[in-house]
Design a protein around this motif. Structure first.
Motif, PDB file in Angstrom:
ATOM      1  N   ILE A   6       0.856  -1.190   0.000  1.00  0.00           N
ATOM      2  CA  ILE A   6       0.000   0.000   0.000  1.00  0.00           C
ATOM      3  C   ILE A   6       0.887   1.232   0.000  1.00  0.00           C
ATOM      4  O   ILE A   6       1.756   1.381   0.866  1.00  0.00           O
ATOM      5  CB  ILE A   6      -0.916   0.000   1.238  1.00  0.00           C
ATOM      6  CG1 ILE A   6      -1.854  -1.213   1.161  1.00  0.00           C
ATOM      7  CG2 ILE A   6      -1.735   1.286   1.347  1.00  0.00           C
ATOM      8  CD1 ILE A   6      -2.297  -1.709   2.496  1.00  0.00           C
ATOM      9  N   SER A   7       0.691   2.102  -0.997  1.00  0.00           N
ATOM     10  CA  SER A   7       1.541   3.281  -1.057  1.00  0.00           C
ATOM     11  C   SER A   7       0.709   4.549  -1.156  1.00  0.00           C
ATOM     12  O   SER A   7      -0.202   4.639  -1.983  1.00  0.00           O
ATOM     13  CB  SER A   7       2.455   3.232  -2.291  1.00  0.00           C
ATOM     14  OG  SER A   7       2.724   1.937  -2.682  1.00  0.00           O
ATOM     15  N   ASN A   8       1.062   5.490  -0.289  1.00  0.00           N
ATOM     16  CA  ASN A   8       0.509   6.849  -0.356  1.00  0.00           C
ATOM     17  C   ASN A   8      -1.016   6.849  -0.482  1.00  0.00           C
ATOM     18  O   ASN A   8      -1.583   7.511  -1.348  1.00  0.00           O
ATOM     19  CB  ASN A   8       1.160   7.564  -1.557  1.00  0.00           C
ATOM     20  CG  ASN A   8       1.021   9.059  -1.441  1.00  0.00           C
ATOM     21  OD1 ASN A   8       0.922   9.596  -0.319  1.00  0.00           O
ATOM     22  ND2 ASN A   8       0.980   9.745  -2.570  1.00  0.00           N
ATOM     23  N   LEU A   9      -1.680   6.076   0.369  1.00  0.00           N
ATOM     24  CA  LEU A   9      -3.130   5.850   0.231  1.00  0.00           C
ATOM     25  C   LEU A   9      -3.928   6.946   0.934  1.00  0.00           C
ATOM     26  O   LEU A   9      -3.708   7.248   2.100  1.00  0.00           O
ATOM     27  CB  LEU A   9      -3.484   4.480   0.831  1.00  0.00           C
ATOM     28  CG  LEU A   9      -4.879   3.972   0.520  1.00  0.00           C
ATOM     29  CD1 LEU A   9      -5.012   3.594  -0.950  1.00  0.00           C
ATOM     30  CD2 LEU A   9      -5.206   2.755   1.389  1.00  0.00           C
ATOM     31  N   TYR A  10      -4.863   7.529   0.151  1.00  0.00           N
ATOM     32  CA  TYR A  10      -5.740   8.589   0.694  1.00  0.00           C
ATOM     33  C   TYR A  10      -7.188   8.248   0.391  1.00  0.00           C
ATOM     34  O   TYR A  10      -7.511   7.710  -0.668  1.00  0.00           O
ATOM     35  CB  TYR A  10      -5.437   9.938   0.023  1.00  0.00           C
ATOM     36  CG  TYR A  10      -4.182  10.598   0.509  1.00  0.00           C
ATOM     37  CD1 TYR A  10      -4.232  11.542   1.531  1.00  0.00           C
ATOM     38  CD2 TYR A  10      -2.950  10.283  -0.059  1.00  0.00           C
ATOM     39  CE1 TYR A  10      -3.063  12.154   1.971  1.00  0.00           C
ATOM     40  CE2 TYR A  10      -1.788  10.888   0.374  1.00  0.00           C
ATOM     41  CZ  TYR A  10      -1.852  11.828   1.392  1.00  0.00           C
ATOM     42  OH  TYR A  10      -0.700  12.433   1.825  1.00  0.00           O
ATOM     43  N   PHE A  49     -10.024   2.020   5.535  1.00  0.00           N
ATOM     44  CA  PHE A  49      -8.780   1.405   5.061  1.00  0.00           C
ATOM     45  C   PHE A  49      -9.035  -0.039   4.600  1.00  0.00           C
ATOM     46  O   PHE A  49      -8.634  -0.426   3.507  1.00  0.00           O
ATOM     47  CB  PHE A  49      -7.737   1.443   6.191  1.00  0.00           C
ATOM     48  CG  PHE A  49      -6.486   0.685   5.886  1.00  0.00           C
ATOM     49  CD1 PHE A  49      -5.574   1.168   4.961  1.00  0.00           C
ATOM     50  CD2 PHE A  49      -6.221  -0.540   6.515  1.00  0.00           C
ATOM     51  CE1 PHE A  49      -4.409   0.453   4.674  1.00  0.00           C
ATOM     52  CE2 PHE A  49      -5.065  -1.258   6.222  1.00  0.00           C
ATOM     53  CZ  PHE A  49      -4.156  -0.762   5.304  1.00  0.00           C
ATOM     54  N   LEU A  50      -9.727  -0.794   5.465  1.00  0.00           N
ATOM     55  CA  LEU A  50     -10.017  -2.197   5.118  1.00  0.00           C
ATOM     56  C   LEU A  50     -10.879  -2.285   3.851  1.00  0.00           C
ATOM     57  O   LEU A  50     -10.666  -3.146   3.001  1.00  0.00           O
ATOM     58  CB  LEU A  50     -10.755  -2.891   6.257  1.00  0.00           C
ATOM     59  CG  LEU A  50      -9.944  -3.549   7.359  1.00  0.00           C
ATOM     60  CD1 LEU A  50     -10.833  -4.473   8.181  1.00  0.00           C
ATOM     61  CD2 LEU A  50      -8.760  -4.347   6.828  1.00  0.00           C
ATOM     62  N   ASN A  51     -11.872  -1.392   3.740  1.00  0.00           N
ATOM     63  CA  ASN A  51     -12.730  -1.393   2.553  1.00  0.00           C
ATOM     64  C   ASN A  51     -11.913  -1.177   1.284  1.00  0.00           C
ATOM     65  O   ASN A  51     -12.180  -1.803   0.252  1.00  0.00           O
ATOM     66  CB  ASN A  51     -13.805  -0.296   2.653  1.00  0.00           C
ATOM     67  CG  ASN A  51     -14.940  -0.711   3.579  1.00  0.00           C
ATOM     68  OD1 ASN A  51     -15.109  -1.901   3.870  1.00  0.00           O
ATOM     69  ND2 ASN A  51     -15.699   0.250   4.063  1.00  0.00           N
ATOM     70  N   MET A  52     -10.948  -0.299   1.363  1.00  0.00           N
ATOM     71  CA  MET A  52     -10.124  -0.047   0.168  1.00  0.00           C
ATOM     72  C   MET A  52      -9.223  -1.235  -0.134  1.00  0.00           C
ATOM     73  O   MET A  52      -9.070  -1.621  -1.288  1.00  0.00           O
ATOM     74  CB  MET A  52      -9.323   1.238   0.360  1.00  0.00           C
ATOM     75  CG  MET A  52     -10.200   2.472   0.251  1.00  0.00           C
ATOM     76  SD  MET A  52      -9.273   3.988   0.121  1.00  0.00           S
ATOM     77  CE  MET A  52      -8.651   4.174   1.768  1.00  0.00           C
ATOM     78  N   VAL A  53      -8.664  -1.822   0.930  1.00  0.00           N
ATOM     79  CA  VAL A  53      -7.808  -3.007   0.720  1.00  0.00           C
ATOM     80  C   VAL A  53      -8.647  -4.152   0.135  1.00  0.00           C
ATOM     81  O   VAL A  53      -8.193  -4.908  -0.719  1.00  0.00           O
ATOM     82  CB  VAL A  53      -7.130  -3.438   2.050  1.00  0.00           C
ATOM     83  CG1 VAL A  53      -6.359  -4.744   1.871  1.00  0.00           C
ATOM     84  CG2 VAL A  53      -6.200  -2.346   2.545  1.00  0.00           C
ATOM     85  N   GLY A  62      -3.374   7.258  -4.418  1.00  0.00           N
ATOM     86  CA  GLY A  62      -2.512   6.183  -3.953  1.00  0.00           C
ATOM     87  C   GLY A  62      -2.861   4.853  -4.592  1.00  0.00           C
ATOM     88  O   GLY A  62      -3.781   4.773  -5.428  1.00  0.00           O
ATOM     89  N   GLU A  63      -2.116   3.829  -4.228  1.00  0.00           N
ATOM     90  CA  GLU A  63      -2.357   2.526  -4.855  1.00  0.00           C
ATOM     91  C   GLU A  63      -2.255   1.379  -3.860  1.00  0.00           C
ATOM     92  O   GLU A  63      -1.564   1.461  -2.846  1.00  0.00           O
ATOM     93  CB  GLU A  63      -1.424   2.312  -6.057  1.00  0.00           C
ATOM     94  CG  GLU A  63       0.047   2.431  -5.734  1.00  0.00           C
ATOM     95  CD  GLU A  63       0.922   2.253  -6.955  1.00  0.00           C
ATOM     96  OE1 GLU A  63       0.484   2.605  -8.072  1.00  0.00           O
ATOM     97  OE2 GLU A  63       2.045   1.730  -6.792  1.00  0.00           O
ATOM     98  N   ILE A  64      -2.999   0.328  -4.182  1.00  0.00           N
ATOM     99  CA  ILE A  64      -2.959  -0.901  -3.384  1.00  0.00           C
ATOM    100  C   ILE A  64      -2.590  -2.004  -4.360  1.00  0.00           C
ATOM    101  O   ILE A  64      -3.372  -2.320  -5.265  1.00  0.00           O
ATOM    102  CB  ILE A  64      -4.345  -1.201  -2.761  1.00  0.00           C
ATOM    103  CG1 ILE A  64      -4.786  -0.030  -1.871  1.00  0.00           C
ATOM    104  CG2 ILE A  64      -4.314  -2.509  -1.979  1.00  0.00           C
ATOM    105  CD1 ILE A  64      -6.274  -0.040  -1.583  1.00  0.00           C
ATOM    106  N   GLY A  72      -6.902  -0.856  -7.667  1.00  0.00           N
ATOM    107  CA  GLY A  72      -7.618   0.390  -7.995  1.00  0.00           C
ATOM    108  C   GLY A  72      -7.787   0.571  -9.489  1.00  0.00           C
ATOM    109  O   GLY A  72      -8.670   1.296  -9.941  1.00  0.00           O
ATOM    110  N   ASP A  73      -6.952  -0.098 -10.270  1.00  0.00           N
ATOM    111  CA  ASP A  73      -7.024   0.025 -11.733  1.00  0.00           C
ATOM    112  C   ASP A  73      -7.964  -1.000 -12.359  1.00  0.00           C
ATOM    113  O   ASP A  73      -8.230  -0.955 -13.559  1.00  0.00           O
ATOM    114  CB  ASP A  73      -5.627  -0.188 -12.358  1.00  0.00           C
ATOM    115  CG  ASP A  73      -4.763   1.058 -12.170  1.00  0.00           C
ATOM    116  OD1 ASP A  73      -5.342   2.105 -11.796  1.00  0.00           O
ATOM    117  OD2 ASP A  73      -3.541   0.965 -12.373  1.00  0.00           O
TER     118      ASP A  73
END
Lengths: 231, 412
Positions: A6-10, A49-53, A62-64, A72-73
């Motif tokens: 996980i990098s730079n996640l907003y 956070f968990l929802n995004m992961v 940011g990206e996961i 995310g892509d």
């Protein structure tokens, strides 16, 4: 295998009005087989956070990357397939399908994966036996206790053979005995199947069993502690 | 398993599901039963009109239709009748003298349509002989017999054996008189017909009016199959094209003889459609409302299904299936009830005795035998199910738009 980077996640809500930064720049790496608790006060951003992961929510920035795939892509259809085949969910309120039996609830996810009836029933039965409710296969969720329902929920999460399991406050509705049993069960699964477990929790009992504790506050990681002997 | 889940889901809230099932049942039942009674009533009216009043096809001198005078007779009527009998599908033929006349008793008088008939031929064409409520049908032994309708008898204060004086203009326009003795009183379900039509022997009438024995104003044809009225009319038109061209003949099926009856059938059909549309709209709103409740109540569950990897299409399919199951159950129950009711009343008839006077005044029978065409049965059933499916699209789309992350945390 099963590395989450996980990098730079907003995640910023209501960008046009007053921006609320639910997740405010998180950088993390979670490796295969970790048993991790995400802790923090209410409103700290754990669930977001968990929802995004878990691919349920899109990051604002940011990206996961999971095994180098940026979820995310992924287009919506592929993301659903990705969730189905790679992520297991355990919810606070169990969220089983009330009209299906314990066996059918576990088998259902494998049906979505288009596994044959015989195979899915066999796996579901084995999983339910493993989680200790092999004698309640034909009971519907309404006929099971909270602890038993959460066990079915864990079996369902494991049924798709996911790379990792996301559990959002899985013990919040359970008593101490059920909590301990559930945590022991998840630890066992973690050891035997090398499945990654990520919890959001503020339950001390979960924190005690977790091997890595990541504390989030105001959307930021404030501490990341690995206990001795953990990966 | 989607089918199984959808099936089980509909029984989660039995009362709500029963409400939809009952709505579909009542909708279908109402639509079909209304049509069954409307169609049955119209069919009976058409059959009665054909059997008692006008027959399937009539032939006239075109001038007679413009001005109903006895002088406008059909030329070569014997040849024409022989020719008609040769056509396949023709059951029987009767020729009549028809003249507007005045019927008087010692007390009062009334305008009538005087029908001079050959009793034996007429028996084959209309059911006058079976409609008698008093006395007998015209027979050879009677002297100057006359058969009148019950309504006219009441109006003239005439009874069996009463003497009725008939006054009518002959072919030269000279007023002729004739005295007849009532030998029979008939009653059909059309009061207007009973009040106007009076029957005497053709030979008596032609004698009274000074006509040739063979002269007739009308040839009435009955067929074995009512549906053949228009095709056989066309055959006759081809056969007698020469006479038609010379304006000696005009041949009309019952639909042209009584256009009002045809218009009434079309009107009834329109009412059926309007009624059905109203039912379907009400049904659609009911289903939208109920299925929307279903979706709102299950937001959390639907969110979970999306989260664990169930595609939007499958969720859509599940909601649609639930509606389809409900509407199929409602449809089957509705069809079952309709079938029982239509079979029962189709056999025994629904007796609307209290409305008899009103119905009879419009020519309708007060005993209604409902009837439904198979196409209407199927059409209505499909329409109800399609409406249910269309109505569930909006709630199902609502389910599709759910954000799983938000839906899972809903408190319901």
């Amino acid at each position: 295998m099963g590395v989450i980077k996980i990098s730079n996640l907003y995640k910023i809500y209501d960008e046009s009005k007053i921006p609320v930064k639910a997740v405010n720049g998180i950088d993390l790496t979670i490796c295969q087989g970790e048993f991790t608790a995400i802790v923090g006060p209410s409103g700290s951003g754990k669930t977001t956070f968990l929802n995004m992961v878990g691919g349920l929510d899109k990051p604002t920035k940011g990206e996961i990357k999971i095994d180098n795939i940026d979820i995310g892509d992924l287009p919506p259809r592929k993301l659903i397939d990705y969730r189905l085949n790679n992520i297991g969910f355990v919810f606070q309120a169990y969220n089983l399908i009330p009209v299906l039996t314990a066996l059918e609830n576990v088998a259902f996810i494998m049906q979505l994966q288009r596994k044959g009836k015989k195979e899915r029933n066999k796996i579901a039965r084995e999983l339910l036996e493993t989680v200790g409710i092999g004698d309640k296969l034909d009971r519907r969720p309404g006929d099971l206790s909270g602890g038993q329902q959460q066990r079915v929920s864990v079996a369902r999460a494991l049924a798709s053979k996911p790379k990792f399991i996301l559990a959002d406050e899985p013990t919040a509705n359970l008593d101490s005995k059920s909590t301990n049993e559930l945590l022991d069960l998840m630890l066992k699964m973690n050891k035997e199947l090398d499945t990654t477990f990520i919890f959001s929790t503020h339950d001390q009992r979960v924190m005690d069993k977790a091997r890595r504790i990541i504390t989030i506050d105001d959307g930021k990681v404030t501490s990341d502690v690995r206990k001795n002997g953990s990966k | 398993m989607i089918w199984s889940i959808a099936w089980r889901n509909i029984w989660r809230n039995k009362i709500r599901s029963l409400a939809i099932i009952i709505a579909v049942t009542i909708g279908l039942f109402g639509g079909i039963i209304y049509d069954a009674f409307a169609v049955g009533m119209m069919q009976q009216r058409v059959n009665a009109a054909i059997s008692n009043e006008i027959s399937n096809i009539q032939i006239h001198n075109p001038s007679y239709l413009l001005n109903e005078e006895v002088k406008f007779v059909i030329k070569n009527q014997d040849n024409i009748i022989t020719g008609i009998k040769e056509i396949e599908g023709v059951k029987s033929v009767s020729s009549r003298i028809k003249v507007l006349a005045m019927a008087s008793t010692a007390e009062t008088g009334a305008g009538i349509m005087l029908n001079g008939i050959n009793p034996e031929n007429e028996k084959q064409v209309t059911k006058l002989s079976e409609q008698l409520v008093e006395g007998d049908y015209i027979n050879a032994q009677d002297r100057i017999p006359i058969v009148i309708g019950q309504k006219l008898a009441k109006k003239l204060n005439a009874r069996l054996r009463s003497k009725i004086v008939i006054t009518a203009a002959n072919a030269e326009g000279i007023i002729s008189y004739g005295a007849f003795r009532v030998t029979g009183i008939y009653h059909t379900e059309n009061n207007m017909f009973d009040e106007i039509n009076v029957f005497v022997r053709k030979s008596d009438l032609s004698g009274m009016l000074g006509m040739n024995q063979n002269d007739v104003n009308e040839i009435a044809i009955t067929l074995f199959d009512h549906d053949q009225s228009i095709p056989i009319t066309n055959i006759l038109k081809n056969k007698y094209a020469g006479q038609i061209k010379r304006e000696e003949l005009t041949i009309r099926p019952w639909t042209e003889i009584t256009p009002s009856l045809n218009a009434m059938i079309e009107m009834m059909d329109s009412f059926s459609y309007i009624f059905m549309i109203i039912i379907l709209i009400a049904l659609a709103f009911g289903i939208v409302n109920t299925m929307l409740m279903v979706v709102i109540e299950r937001i959390k569950e639907l969110g979970m299904l999306k989260a664990i990897g169930m595609t939007s299409q499958r969720i859509f399919q599940m909601i649609m299936l639930e509606t389809v199951f409900l509407s199929i159950i409602g449809g089957m129950v509705g069809l079952f009830l309709c079938t029982i009711m239509i079979k029962y009343y189709g056999y025994y008839g629904l007796n609307l005795e209290s409305l008899k006077e009103g119905y009879n005044s419009m020519g309708f029978s007060s005993i209604v035998y409902p009837h439904v065409n198979l196409t209407f049965y199927l059409g209505t059933t499909i329409l109800v199910i399609v409406t249910a499916i269309i109505a569930s699209i909006y709630p199902a789309r609502k389910a599709l738009k759910l954000n799983p992350a938000v839906a899972i945390r809903e408190n319901n």
